[in-house]
Scaffold this active site. Structure first.
Site, PDB file in Angstrom:
ATOM      1  N   THR A 281       0.848  -1.188   0.000  1.00 46.83           N
ATOM      2  CA  THR A 281       0.000   0.000   0.000  1.00 46.83           C
ATOM      3  C   THR A 281       0.885   1.240   0.000  1.00 46.83           C
ATOM      4  OG1 THR A 281      -1.791  -1.123   1.185  1.00 46.83           O
ATOM      5  CG2 THR A 281      -1.800   1.284   1.228  1.00 46.83           C
ATOM      6  N   PHE A 283       1.188   5.148   0.716  1.00 40.53           N
ATOM      7  CA  PHE A 283       0.614   6.242   1.486  1.00 40.53           C
ATOM      8  C   PHE A 283       1.255   7.556   1.041  1.00 40.53           C
ATOM      9  CE2 PHE A 283      -0.118   2.530   4.028  1.00 40.53           C
ATOM     10  CZ  PHE A 283      -1.309   2.763   4.706  1.00 40.53           C
TER      11      PHE A 283
END
Length: 376
Positions: A281, A283
């Site tokens: 992921t 960010f």
């Protein structure tokens, strides 16, 4: 019988003449650019181009050739504009600086906000990116996090924007367009999803699994292997673990991190439940200050286009023509404007690079709206 070689030879002669006339036209365009530099006149005159294309189109014979002539001269005009933008830059005609270059980001003794609770992946991304010398707090929603930064109660917010398995976090893109904040950094986290339950629970007890929609999607194959389980979407992974603990129901389980399980005293019922071992992921770190570090190498922008044929190609051609490497493009519908879209583009470069300046000048001039989201 037609001789193919004779046809090819004739085409070669015609092509050479086209090149000669093209270069002659480009020289005149440079003279036009010099006039515009002296007078401050804009490079793009859409009404004149529209009328010019209509005239040129009608000079061709047959509908196929008319369409071809229109496409040909659209491209020639676009190339002319790119050369004019380049000359503006060479003559020192600078656009207003959208972002200020700094040597480094202030990362210590700052306040950072993240969405979710301690133990969430946003929390892990924050701890990875910043030093220990920070103040941090959490909020319920992504909008809340953006609002805290916009109002000056936090210096930075940490927000998930993309997962390698489940794709983009669409809501973040919409918020980036809404709030006048800048992306100043990014952090990659590789989530290790586990299935968490009450200390006395077993897999046989589970009837419902809760987590963030992205985590549920990332573990979709594992969940499909248990068709009797229901799923429930929650605002974040760590929050789902917290909810399981608070409910005290051993028929419920949460998909979250190992750290969240330790934090809330839950038992790991299953490990390695994400079917993509390379799951990651991304960010972003956003700030109210419009700044970028001098060695930044990625640029994020968004633009909105006239609802006309070829407009997206025209925008992207500025990136291609200036030799820039586009790494990502996403689209989001524009609220209240049916079938119109906002495009988000990432490409490599630094705002001080001349090629980047040329590309951004062209996109800003020809889009309905363009904004630099960050250079990081």
């Amino acid at each position: 019988m037609i001789d193919l070689q004779e046809c090819r030879d004739e085409i070669d002669v015609i092509d050479s003449e086209i090149i000669r006339l093209f270069e002659k036209r480009m020289k005149v365009c440079e003279d036009v650019a010099e006039y515009k530099i002296r007078t401050g006149k804009k490079v793009l005159d859409p009404e004149r181009e529209r009328k010019k294309l209509e005239v040129l189109r009608e000079k061709a014979h047959g509908e196929f050739n008319r369409l071809g002539a229109q496409e040909l001269f659209q491209q020639i005009m676009a190339i002319s504009r790119k050369r004019q933008y380049q000359l503006l830059n060479e003559h020192g005609v600078e656009d207003d600086e959208k972002l200020e270059m700094v040597d480094h980001l202030p990362l210590e003794n700052v306040t950072v906000v993240f969405q979710g609770v301690e133990g969430a992946y946003s929390y892990a991304a924050m701890r990875e990116y910043f030093s220990d010398e920070i103040r941090s707090f959490h909020v319920k929603t992504w909008r809340d996090a953006m609002e805290e930064v916009a109002e000056g109660r936090a210096d930075y917010a940490v927000l998930p924007i993309e997962n390698s398995t489940a794709g983009i976090v669409a809501g973040i893109y919409d918020l980036l367009a809404e709030y006048d904040l800048s992306i100043v950094g990014e952090q990659i986290i590789r989530p290790e999803h586990v299935l968490l339950g009450m200390p006395d629970a077993s897999l046989e007890d589970i009837t419902c699994v809760c987590s963030h929609p992205q985590a549920l999607a990332q573990c979709g194959k594992y969940l499909e292997a248990h068709p009797g389980w229901k799923t429930r979407e929650m605002e974040n992974t760590a929050g789902s673990a917290k909810q399981v603990k608070e409910d005290g129901d051993k028929t419920q389980a949460a998909i979250a991190s190992r750290q969240a399980g330790e934090l809330y005293g839950l038992r790991i019922l299953a490990e390695n439940i994400c079917y993509n071992g390379q799951n990651a992921t991304r960010f972003i770190i956003v700030s109210k200050k419009p700044i970028y570090v001098k060695d930044a190498h990625k640029i994020s922008i968004f633009f909105e286009l006239p609802h006309e044929s070829g407009t997206l190609y025209n925008m992207l051609s500025h990136i291609i023509y200036n030799g820039l490497n586009m790494t990502k493009i996403e689209s989001r519908p524009i609220a209240g404007r049916t079938w119109e879209y906002r495009f988000f583009v990432d490409f490599e470069g630094n705002l001080k690079d001349s090629a980047v300046k040329n590309a951004l000048r062209g996109i800003e001039a020809e889009a309905n709206r363009m904004r630099i989201l960050g250079n990081y």
